[in-house]
Motif scaffolding. Structure first.
Motif, PDB file in Angstrom:
ATOM      1  N   THR A   1       0.969  -0.746  -0.211  1.00  0.00           N
ATOM      2  CA  THR A   1      -0.063  -0.631   0.277  1.00  0.00           C
ATOM      3  C   THR A   1       1.246   1.328   0.016  1.00  0.00           C
ATOM      4  O   THR A   1       2.274   1.003   0.660  1.00  0.00           O
ATOM      5  CB  THR A   1      -0.837   0.210   1.032  1.00  0.00           C
ATOM      6  N   LEU A   2       0.273   2.260  -0.265  1.00  0.00           N
ATOM      7  CA  LEU A   2       1.363   3.486  -0.043  1.00  0.00           C
ATOM      8  C   LEU A   2       0.334   4.656  -0.270  1.00  0.00           C
ATOM      9  O   LEU A   2      -0.595   4.660   0.130  1.00  0.00           O
ATOM     10  CB  LEU A   2       1.312   3.882  -2.103  1.00  0.00           C
ATOM     11  N   PRO A   3       0.727   6.165   0.230  1.00  0.00           N
ATOM     12  CA  PRO A   3       2.398   5.629   0.232  1.00  0.00           C
ATOM     13  C   PRO A   3       3.518   5.184   1.780  1.00  0.00           C
ATOM     14  O   PRO A   3       2.144   5.081   2.862  1.00  0.00           O
ATOM     15  CB  PRO A   3       2.797   7.381   0.055  1.00  0.00           C
ATOM     16  N   LEU A   4       4.010   4.452   1.866  1.00  0.00           N
ATOM     17  CA  LEU A   4       4.964   3.843   2.973  1.00  0.00           C
ATOM     18  C   LEU A   4       5.465   4.933   3.309  1.00  0.00           C
ATOM     19  O   LEU A   4       6.643   5.544   3.325  1.00  0.00           O
ATOM     20  CB  LEU A   4       5.645   2.376   2.431  1.00  0.00           C
TER      21      LEU A   4
ATOM     22  N   SER B   1       4.600  -2.290   5.457  1.00  0.00           N
ATOM     23  CA  SER B   1       3.524  -1.752   5.484  1.00  0.00           C
ATOM     24  C   SER B   1       2.641  -3.092   6.227  1.00  0.00           C
ATOM     25  O   SER B   1       3.378  -3.478   6.905  1.00  0.00           O
ATOM     26  CB  SER B   1       2.609  -2.811   3.973  1.00  0.00           C
ATOM     27  N   GLY B   2       1.930  -2.374   7.245  1.00  0.00           N
ATOM     28  CA  GLY B   2       1.117  -2.755   8.111  1.00  0.00           C
ATOM     29  C   GLY B   2       2.523  -2.686   9.886  1.00  0.00           C
ATOM     30  O   GLY B   2       1.937  -3.121  10.622  1.00  0.00           O
TER      31      GLY B   2
ATOM     32  N   ASP C   1       6.683  -3.800  -0.807  1.00  0.00           N
ATOM     33  CA  ASP C   1       7.372  -2.641  -0.308  1.00  0.00           C
ATOM     34  C   ASP C   1       8.880  -2.191  -1.153  1.00  0.00           C
ATOM     35  O   ASP C   1       8.687  -0.767  -0.993  1.00  0.00           O
ATOM     36  CB  ASP C   1       7.301  -2.823   0.762  1.00  0.00           C
ATOM     37  N   ILE C   2      10.227  -2.913  -0.867  1.00  0.00           N
ATOM     38  CA  ILE C   2      11.271  -2.318  -1.826  1.00  0.00           C
ATOM     39  C   ILE C   2      11.646  -1.491  -2.586  1.00  0.00           C
ATOM     40  O   ILE C   2      11.888  -0.650  -3.068  1.00  0.00           O
ATOM     41  CB  ILE C   2      12.054  -3.255  -1.301  1.00  0.00           C
ATOM     42  N   GLY C   3      10.232  -1.903  -3.759  1.00  0.00           N
ATOM     43  CA  GLY C   3      10.424  -1.372  -4.817  1.00  0.00           C
ATOM     44  C   GLY C   3      10.029  -0.613  -5.629  1.00  0.00           C
ATOM     45  O   GLY C   3       9.906   0.507  -5.824  1.00  0.00           O
ATOM     46  N   ALA C   4       8.421   0.013  -4.496  1.00  0.00           N
ATOM     47  CA  ALA C   4       7.702   0.855  -4.036  1.00  0.00           C
ATOM     48  C   ALA C   4       8.398   2.043  -3.479  1.00  0.00           C
ATOM     49  O   ALA C   4       8.425   3.314  -3.757  1.00  0.00           O
ATOM     50  CB  ALA C   4       6.595   0.859  -3.111  1.00  0.00           C
ATOM     51  N   VAL C   5       9.085   1.716  -2.558  1.00  0.00           N
ATOM     52  CA  VAL C   5      10.129   2.543  -1.321  1.00  0.00           C
ATOM     53  C   VAL C   5      11.726   3.262  -3.198  1.00  0.00           C
ATOM     54  O   VAL C   5      11.170   4.560  -2.555  1.00  0.00           O
ATOM     55  CB  VAL C   5      10.644   2.118   0.072  1.00  0.00           C
ATOM     56  N   ALA C   6      12.193   2.135  -3.101  1.00  0.00           N
ATOM     57  CA  ALA C   6      13.601   2.587  -3.867  1.00  0.00           C
ATOM     58  C   ALA C   6      12.884   3.592  -5.633  1.00  0.00           C
ATOM     59  O   ALA C   6      13.295   4.669  -5.868  1.00  0.00           O
ATOM     60  CB  ALA C   6      14.040   1.185  -4.696  1.00  0.00           C
TER      61      ALA C   6
ATOM     62  N   TYR D   1      13.658  -9.993  -2.866  1.00  0.00           N
ATOM     63  CA  TYR D   1      14.175  -8.724  -3.662  1.00  0.00           C
ATOM     64  C   TYR D   1      14.738  -8.869  -4.582  1.00  0.00           C
ATOM     65  O   TYR D   1      14.231  -8.528  -6.086  1.00  0.00           O
ATOM     66  CB  TYR D   1      13.444  -7.234  -3.018  1.00  0.00           C
ATOM     67  N   ALA D   2      15.474  -8.985  -4.315  1.00  0.00           N
ATOM     68  CA  ALA D   2      17.241  -8.968  -4.909  1.00  0.00           C
ATOM     69  C   ALA D   2      17.050  -9.996  -6.204  1.00  0.00           C
ATOM     70  O   ALA D   2      18.430 -10.086  -6.540  1.00  0.00           O
ATOM     71  CB  ALA D   2      18.773  -9.419  -3.467  1.00  0.00           C
ATOM     72  N   GLY D   3      16.800 -11.254  -5.435  1.00  0.00           N
ATOM     73  CA  GLY D   3      16.780 -12.477  -5.867  1.00  0.00           C
ATOM     74  C   GLY D   3      15.472 -11.622  -7.196  1.00  0.00           C
ATOM     75  O   GLY D   3      15.974 -12.758  -8.660  1.00  0.00           O
TER      76      GLY D   3
END
Length: 103
Positions: free
Chosen positions: A2-5, A49-50, A69-74, A97-99
């Motif tokens: 969910t955004l915004p984080l 999130s949460g 969430d990591i991608g959204a923040v990046a 995420y890294a994988g």
């Protein structure tokens, strides 16, 4: 996801570092680390999130969903390239995420 984080960004320089917290934690756990590193590079921490000051997730709280969430923040922080640091389950989420984002 969910955004915004909620996120905190300090310092400048590359590569930036993005920090992920533990289960039931929040970005404040990284406060001393951010303060220490901000003179050397840009550092960003966020609440999944949460957690903390971020709203609840629309979907589930799986590792795969929280990795989004990591991608959204990046994206929100305009981080094209960054070092990813995780603690406890945050490390498992960072690995997920890294994988799928090896660059």
């Amino acid at each position: 996801m969910t955004l915004p984080l909620y996120s905190e960004s300090r310092g400048a320089g590359v590569p930036a570092a993005l920090f992920t917290h533990s289960f039931a934690g929040d970005c404040s756990h990284w406060g001393a680390t951010l303060d220490h590193l901000k003179a050397q590079r840009r550092v960003v921490a966020f609440d999944f999130s949460g957690h903390g000051r971020s709203p609840g997730a629309l979907g589930g709280y799986t590792i795969g969903e929280l990795a989004k969430d990591i991608g959204a923040v990046a994206d929100a922080q305009q981080l094209d390239s960054f070092v990813l640091v995780g603690h406890s389950p945050g490390a498992a989420i960072a690995a997920e995420y890294a994988g799928s984002h090896p660059a």
